[in-house]
Enzyme design. Structure first.
Site, PDB file in Angstrom:
ATOM      1  N   HIS A 180       0.790  -1.129  -0.055  1.00 29.95           N
ATOM      2  CA  HIS A 180       0.015  -0.108   0.103  1.00 29.95           C
ATOM      3  C   HIS A 180       0.944   1.244   0.060  1.00 29.95           C
ATOM      4  CE1 HIS A 180      -3.047  -2.733   0.972  1.00 29.95           C
ATOM      5  NE2 HIS A 180      -4.036  -2.121   0.808  1.00 29.95           N
TER       6      HIS A 180
ATOM      7  N   HIS B  74       0.364  -2.757   9.650  1.00 28.71           N
ATOM      8  CA  HIS B  74       1.885  -3.065   9.159  1.00 28.71           C
ATOM      9  C   HIS B  74       2.601  -2.410  10.309  1.00 28.71           C
ATOM     10  CE1 HIS B  74       2.307  -4.662   5.132  1.00 28.71           C
ATOM     11  NE2 HIS B  74       0.966  -3.991   4.795  1.00 28.71           N
TER      12      HIS B  74
ATOM     13  N   ASP C 212       8.125  -1.849   8.000  1.00 32.21           N
ATOM     14  CA  ASP C 212       7.236  -2.134   6.559  1.00 32.21           C
ATOM     15  C   ASP C 212       7.284  -1.016   5.793  1.00 32.21           C
ATOM     16  OD1 ASP C 212       7.209  -4.630   7.693  1.00 32.21           O
ATOM     17  OD2 ASP C 212       5.012  -4.588   8.055  1.00 32.21           O
TER      18      ASP C 212
END
Length: 408
Positions: A281, A324, A328
């Site tokens: 994302h 996350h 990350d």
């Protein structure tokens, strides 16, 4: 041709259009021929010209230098200096003396110096076949990523056995349940804005080729990182789908479901765990913003700020949702920005497209494909727009459709 020094403002504007430099038409609307010849590189380092040129005015200044040469030749056409051949006749030639104004019976014959016609504009071949190849590469990497997520999901330890790792961001911010949906909505908006912008780009083939190459490589890297290091779930709120223990038919259905839903949680297509390092994302939120800003007019600063806010809020919401780990997101941002900057620096510098012992960037594994995709692109691709539809644009009053040109 009328001497450049006597050009009017309209003639300067016509010359800019003829040479494919329409981006300067608005800012040079009050310049005449003499003002045009006085332009220097220093002028492009200060506003407003610093916001209009993507190459510090290099192409325009080259054309102005050509005009100066033509002016210089025009000034010496009457036999005063340079570019003429003196031929002694031995016998006074009074007629030639009167005609050419030269003493002692000499006459001068003008040497014609051919001036090469300046190219109307730099060419940027579309090469849609290469763009299709880049799209296939990106699609392949997306499929491989989907397959890898299903494999990694089988290796993720149960949250009851391996609790989430400690994360400093989680210590300071409690989880907000709806935050991840905001992140995905922002990503969808940015992708939609980029697609609309891409539709109006003149050199959409070249730019989309670059996008496919970069996003495909980023997802290929992501396959490697998520497989070699499988992290436990970031929070106890995760409800991971049950493991299939080698049921390949069921795994294939999962892969198809994930691809059909774009890998988004709001579509219900992503219920697998393990694809944490690094955040896909964050990649999309960062990359779409960078492409939007790189290939849009610098005068649209408000548009850039809106996209930047969408990107930053989306990334923050990823962490706020505890979907996350912070590492990350940091790794995803770092790799995405560096790959974008490396690729575009290499694409914009002709010398970096040639492998040599001094060009250390030629040692990256994707350098050969990069050369193949970019070898025919000379210089910086202009931020030029055009009407993409077969029907003409309707003119409303004084509003005209014109190309938005490359701005910095």
């Amino acid at each position: 041709m009328k001497e450049v020094t006597y050009w009017s403002r309209k003639e300067v504007a016509a010359w800019l259009t003829k040479t494919g430099m329409q981006e300067y038409s608005e800012i040079f609307q009050h310049l005449n021929g003499q003002d045009l010849l006085r332009l220097t590189a220093e002028d492009f380092k200060k506003p407003p010209l610093s916001r209009v040129s993507s190459d510090n005015g290099r192409q325009l200044l080259e054309r102005v230098e050509t005009l100066k040469i033509k002016v210089h030749i025009e000034e010496h056409k009457n036999g005063h200096a340079n570019g003429h051949l003196s031929i002694g006749s031995g016998v006074p030639d009074h007629e030639n003396n009167k005609k050419n104004g030269m003493p002692n019976g000499y006459r001068k014959e003008m040497i014609q110096i051919p001036m090469p016609e300046l190219e109307r504009s730099q060419t940027y071949p579309m090469e849609w076949g290469k763009t299709l190849l880049a799209f296939i590469y990106a699609l392949f990497c997306f499929i491989v990523t989907s397959v890898m997520i299903t494999l990694v999901h089988e290796r993720v330890p149960l949250k009851e056995v391996q609790p989430p790792l400690p994360d400093s961001f989680f210590d300071y911010f409690n989880r907000v349940e709806w935050a991840f949906s905001i992140s995905e909505i922002n990503g969808i908006i940015l992708v939609a804005l980029w697609l609309i912008q891409w539709l109006f780009l003149k050199y959409k083939s070249i730019i989309s080729r670059r996008f496919f190459c970069i996003v495909g490589t980023l997802y290929l890297y992501r396959c490697i990182t998520m497989y070699v290091t499988t992290l436990p779930v970031p929070g106890m709120h995760f409800n991971c789908s049950p493991k299939l223990f080698g049921d390949w038919e069921a795994q294939l259905r999962r892969i198809m479901k994930m691809m059909a839903g774009g890998g988004l949680s709001i579509t219900g297509s992503h219920t697998l765990c393990g694809d944490y390092l690094y955040s896909g994302h964050t990649v999309i939120l960062t990359l779409t913003y960078m492409f939007i800003k790189e290939y849009s007019s610098r005068r649209l600063w408000w548009y850039h700020w809106i996209c930047w806010i969408l990107s930053v809020v989306g990334i923050f919401c990823i962490l706020l949702a505890h979907d996350h780990y912070t590492v990350d997101v940091v790794v995803a941002y770092y790799i995405t920005t560096r790959l974008f900057w490396w690729y575009h620096t290499m694409a914009n510098q002709q010398v970096l497209k040639e492998a040599s012992h001094t060009n250390h960037l030629s040692r990256v594994w994707w350098y050969k494909p990069f050369q193949y995709f970019e070898k025919n692109i000379q210089g910086i691709v202009p931020r030029t727009y055009q009407w993409p539809f077969p029907w003409p644009l309707i003119h409303l009053g004084q509003v005209k459709y014109r190309r938005l040109a490359n701005d910095t």
